[in-house]
Design a protein around this motif. Sequence first.
Motif, PDB file in Angstrom:
ATOM      1  N   PRO A 147     -10.560   3.793   2.124  1.00  0.00           N
ATOM      2  CA  PRO A 147     -10.923   3.632   0.711  1.00  0.00           C
ATOM      3  C   PRO A 147      -9.768   3.872  -0.251  1.00  0.00           C
ATOM      4  O   PRO A 147      -9.907   3.636  -1.447  1.00  0.00           O
ATOM      5  CB  PRO A 147     -12.027   4.669   0.510  1.00  0.00           C
ATOM      6  N   PHE A 148      -8.633   4.333   0.274  1.00  0.00           N
ATOM      7  CA  PHE A 148      -7.466   4.629  -0.563  1.00  0.00           C
ATOM      8  C   PHE A 148      -6.336   3.622  -0.358  1.00  0.00           C
ATOM      9  O   PHE A 148      -5.213   3.840  -0.807  1.00  0.00           O
ATOM     10  CB  PHE A 148      -6.967   6.047  -0.274  1.00  0.00           C
ATOM     11  N   ASP A 149      -6.652   2.504   0.291  1.00  0.00           N
ATOM     12  CA  ASP A 149      -5.682   1.450   0.568  1.00  0.00           C
ATOM     13  C   ASP A 149      -5.758   0.437  -0.568  1.00  0.00           C
ATOM     14  O   ASP A 149      -6.782  -0.227  -0.764  1.00  0.00           O
ATOM     15  CB  ASP A 149      -6.015   0.802   1.911  1.00  0.00           C
ATOM     16  N   LEU A 150      -4.687   0.285  -1.329  1.00  0.00           N
ATOM     17  CA  LEU A 150      -4.677  -0.587  -2.500  1.00  0.00           C
ATOM     18  C   LEU A 150      -4.773  -2.064  -2.131  1.00  0.00           C
ATOM     19  O   LEU A 150      -5.022  -2.895  -3.010  1.00  0.00           O
ATOM     20  CB  LEU A 150      -3.409  -0.318  -3.318  1.00  0.00           C
ATOM     21  N   THR A 151      -4.621  -2.419  -0.881  1.00  0.00           N
ATOM     22  CA  THR A 151      -4.764  -3.813  -0.481  1.00  0.00           C
ATOM     23  C   THR A 151      -6.203  -4.142  -0.076  1.00  0.00           C
ATOM     24  O   THR A 151      -6.475  -5.257   0.359  1.00  0.00           O
ATOM     25  CB  THR A 151      -3.823  -4.160   0.693  1.00  0.00           C
ATOM     26  N   LYS A 152      -7.111  -3.187  -0.232  1.00  0.00           N
ATOM     27  CA  LYS A 152      -8.512  -3.370   0.162  1.00  0.00           C
ATOM     28  C   LYS A 152      -9.450  -3.208  -1.031  1.00  0.00           C
ATOM     29  O   LYS A 152      -9.150  -2.500  -1.997  1.00  0.00           O
ATOM     30  CB  LYS A 152      -8.917  -2.330   1.213  1.00  0.00           C
ATOM     31  N   VAL A 153     -10.603  -3.851  -0.957  1.00  0.00           N
ATOM     32  CA  VAL A 153     -11.684  -3.619  -1.913  1.00  0.00           C
ATOM     33  C   VAL A 153     -12.824  -2.903  -1.200  1.00  0.00           C
ATOM     34  O   VAL A 153     -12.879  -2.847   0.034  1.00  0.00           O
ATOM     35  CB  VAL A 153     -12.216  -4.946  -2.507  1.00  0.00           C
ATOM     36  N   TRP A 154     -13.746  -2.368  -1.979  1.00  0.00           N
ATOM     37  CA  TRP A 154     -15.010  -1.867  -1.452  1.00  0.00           C
ATOM     38  C   TRP A 154     -16.054  -2.951  -1.728  1.00  0.00           C
ATOM     39  O   TRP A 154     -16.374  -3.218  -2.900  1.00  0.00           O
ATOM     40  CB  TRP A 154     -15.457  -0.595  -2.160  1.00  0.00           C
ATOM     41  N   LYS A 207       0.806  -1.219   0.000  1.00  0.00           N
ATOM     42  CA  LYS A 207       0.000   0.000   0.000  1.00  0.00           C
ATOM     43  C   LYS A 207       0.840   1.271   0.000  1.00  0.00           C
ATOM     44  O   LYS A 207       0.290   2.366  -0.014  1.00  0.00           O
ATOM     45  CB  LYS A 207      -0.926  -0.005   1.226  1.00  0.00           C
ATOM     46  N   ASP A 208       2.173   1.133   0.024  1.00  0.00           N
ATOM     47  CA  ASP A 208       3.053   2.301   0.082  1.00  0.00           C
ATOM     48  C   ASP A 208       4.126   2.178  -1.000  1.00  0.00           C
ATOM     49  O   ASP A 208       4.810   1.162  -1.078  1.00  0.00           O
ATOM     50  CB  ASP A 208       3.726   2.391   1.460  1.00  0.00           C
ATOM     51  N   PRO A 209       4.281   3.205  -1.851  1.00  0.00           N
ATOM     52  CA  PRO A 209       5.255   3.107  -2.946  1.00  0.00           C
ATOM     53  C   PRO A 209       6.696   2.998  -2.490  1.00  0.00           C
ATOM     54  O   PRO A 209       7.551   2.555  -3.258  1.00  0.00           O
ATOM     55  CB  PRO A 209       5.023   4.407  -3.739  1.00  0.00           C
ATOM     56  N   LEU A 210       6.990   3.367  -1.231  1.00  0.00           N
ATOM     57  CA  LEU A 210       8.354   3.251  -0.735  1.00  0.00           C
ATOM     58  C   LEU A 210       8.814   1.795  -0.733  1.00  0.00           C
ATOM     59  O   LEU A 210      10.006   1.500  -0.846  1.00  0.00           O
ATOM     60  CB  LEU A 210       8.436   3.841   0.682  1.00  0.00           C
ATOM     61  N   PRO A 237      -6.733  12.220  -9.512  1.00  0.00           N
ATOM     62  CA  PRO A 237      -6.208  11.240  -8.547  1.00  0.00           C
ATOM     63  C   PRO A 237      -6.975  11.270  -7.229  1.00  0.00           C
ATOM     64  O   PRO A 237      -7.828  12.128  -6.993  1.00  0.00           O
ATOM     65  CB  PRO A 237      -4.769  11.711  -8.347  1.00  0.00           C
ATOM     66  N   SER A 238      -6.640  10.325  -6.383  1.00  0.00           N
ATOM     67  CA  SER A 238      -7.139  10.278  -5.006  1.00  0.00           C
ATOM     68  C   SER A 238      -5.927  10.277  -4.074  1.00  0.00           C
ATOM     69  O   SER A 238      -4.790  10.245  -4.537  1.00  0.00           O
ATOM     70  CB  SER A 238      -7.969   9.002  -4.790  1.00  0.00           C
ATOM     71  N   PRO A 239      -6.143  10.262  -2.757  1.00  0.00           N
ATOM     72  CA  PRO A 239      -5.003  10.190  -1.825  1.00  0.00           C
ATOM     73  C   PRO A 239      -4.335   8.819  -1.739  1.00  0.00           C
ATOM     74  O   PRO A 239      -3.445   8.633  -0.912  1.00  0.00           O
ATOM     75  CB  PRO A 239      -5.636  10.563  -0.473  1.00  0.00           C
ATOM     76  N   ASP A 240      -4.745   7.863  -2.549  1.00  0.00           N
ATOM     77  CA  ASP A 240      -4.131   6.536  -2.592  1.00  0.00           C
ATOM     78  C   ASP A 240      -2.613   6.680  -2.719  1.00  0.00           C
ATOM     79  O   ASP A 240      -2.099   7.192  -3.705  1.00  0.00           O
ATOM     80  CB  ASP A 240      -4.708   5.790  -3.800  1.00  0.00           C
ATOM     81  N   LYS A 241      -1.869   6.231  -1.703  1.00  0.00           N
ATOM     82  CA  LYS A 241      -0.421   6.442  -1.686  1.00  0.00           C
ATOM     83  C   LYS A 241       0.295   5.719  -2.827  1.00  0.00           C
ATOM     84  O   LYS A 241       1.229   6.255  -3.423  1.00  0.00           O
ATOM     85  CB  LYS A 241       0.165   6.009  -0.330  1.00  0.00           C
ATOM     86  N   MET A 242      -0.142   4.502  -3.129  1.00  0.00           N
ATOM     87  CA  MET A 242       0.483   3.789  -4.240  1.00  0.00           C
ATOM     88  C   MET A 242       0.237   4.514  -5.557  1.00  0.00           C
ATOM     89  O   MET A 242       1.127   4.611  -6.409  1.00  0.00           O
ATOM     90  CB  MET A 242      -0.051   2.354  -4.310  1.00  0.00           C
ATOM     91  N   LEU A 243      -0.961   5.027  -5.733  1.00  0.00           N
ATOM     92  CA  LEU A 243      -1.254   5.795  -6.937  1.00  0.00           C
ATOM     93  C   LEU A 243      -0.386   7.042  -7.002  1.00  0.00           C
ATOM     94  O   LEU A 243       0.179   7.364  -8.060  1.00  0.00           O
ATOM     95  CB  LEU A 243      -2.736   6.184  -6.979  1.00  0.00           C
ATOM     96  N   GLN A 244      -0.248   7.733  -5.892  1.00  0.00           N
ATOM     97  CA  GLN A 244       0.558   8.950  -5.872  1.00  0.00           C
ATOM     98  C   GLN A 244       2.002   8.647  -6.288  1.00  0.00           C
ATOM     99  O   GLN A 244       2.621   9.413  -7.022  1.00  0.00           O
ATOM    100  CB  GLN A 244       0.525   9.572  -4.476  1.00  0.00           C
ATOM    101  N   GLY A 245       2.526   7.520  -5.843  1.00  0.00           N
ATOM    102  CA  GLY A 245       3.883   7.138  -6.245  1.00  0.00           C
ATOM    103  C   GLY A 245       3.969   6.809  -7.723  1.00  0.00           C
ATOM    104  O   GLY A 245       4.943   7.149  -8.400  1.00  0.00           O
TER     105      GLY A 245
END
Length: 487
Positions: A275-282, A135-138, A324-332
Amino acid sequence: MPKRVLTTESGAPVADNQNSATAGVGGPILLQDQHLLEKLARFNRERIPERVVHARGSGAYGYFEVTDDVTGFTHADFLNTVGKRTELFARFSTVADNLGGADAVRDPRGFAVKFYTEEGNYDLVGNNTPVFFIKDPLKFPDFIHSQKRDPFTGKQEPENVWDFWAHSPEVTHQVTWLMGDRGIPASYRHMNGFGSHTYQWTNEAGEAFFVKYHFKTNQGIRCLSAEQGAELAGKDPNSHQTDLLQAIERGVNPSWTLYVQIMPAAEAAEYRFNPFDLTKVWPHADYPLQRVGRMVLDRNPDNVFAEVEQAAFSPNNFVPGIGPSPDKMLQGRLFAYADAHRYRLGVNHTQLAVNAPKGVVGGADNYGRDGLMATNAYGRARKNYEPNSYDGPAETGRPLAAPLAVTGYTGTHETPAHTKDDDFFQAGELYRLMSQDERERLVANIAGGLSQVSRDDIVEKNLAHFHAADPDYGKRVEEAVRALRED
């Protein structure tokens, strides 16, 4: 009709393409043989750096047709009229292996679509899974290093794969997807696609919504077992490429129906999952799928290198009404993808035919200049700075999407957890949705890899993740691993 004349790069006719110029019969080759030197030098430079991830891919052209009214949620021009069609290019790929790898392997599949809209190119870059490992691009470079070929052995090592996963409990949901029945699609035509990330839509009134994209295959889901995948990969390493190419050549044009989940922006803060966690679904019970349109692929590229290998997708290629959204992986990824293409293809890669905006009248119009292989020349007809007094292109003053709310402290602090925001709950939910046969195959696939790991502590850390997701899940995996290690 006269024969076409073979020429050098400069256009001069070639007299002899079978024999090098030499000093005497059978003598040494002459340095003055320009055609030989040019031919060998060009051959030495045929390869460009391959993608670090998603290197092995296939692609096709087609169109997107709007079937349902979504103008209440976005003012994107290409989605504003039912029946409207937009040209597109789609690329599918495996993630971890090199350009020469096999198609029928257990690996996520890239699912990237470039829409050539009238307001510029919109790139939607996702996978065939709704979630991802991290969930984090780092963590992304380390994650990929663990999946790629080991520097010493020169091959993918289960020890490295499972060691990274052991230290990253958030992978449990994606590992459950990957090791399940959908881990090896039978073809690119028979898999779903997802934007995976959360994106933002904005309507004409300025109202913001967060969305997730779902491309549902109209061919039906078809997958391979581990045994079937291994057999097909050995018989035809290019199986997915062959299938896509031949289907379109026969006129059997694959298609997908696009649905979105839509969350009003105001609901994001209180939702039970981040909702911005790439390891989760809605869950669909919370935000049902709403149909948007259909994607059809109907034309194969004429040159795989020029159009598939040089296709450059970047998730920061938005159009008005989408952002975009605040999704950290997306931001990276907003940085990393475009930067990768500048390295692989050069700063002017957007001028290549497959990447150039087709829907925009007059093409791209900006003040970028020069650089390697520039084809858009600026001269006396226009100035090359902004602002100017000579009717050059100017800003619109209208943002593509609504601004994102920002609160809290800077630094590496995690945001407060949502009510069910842990690394295991959704992985357990996915496991409990499976039939008994699906669970057996999932456990067998996991145990087959984990049992190859030599260090007990790595095995135990991974087993703890499956136990945390569901007690039965953990128990079965533990028993299967133990049985395989004792053989």
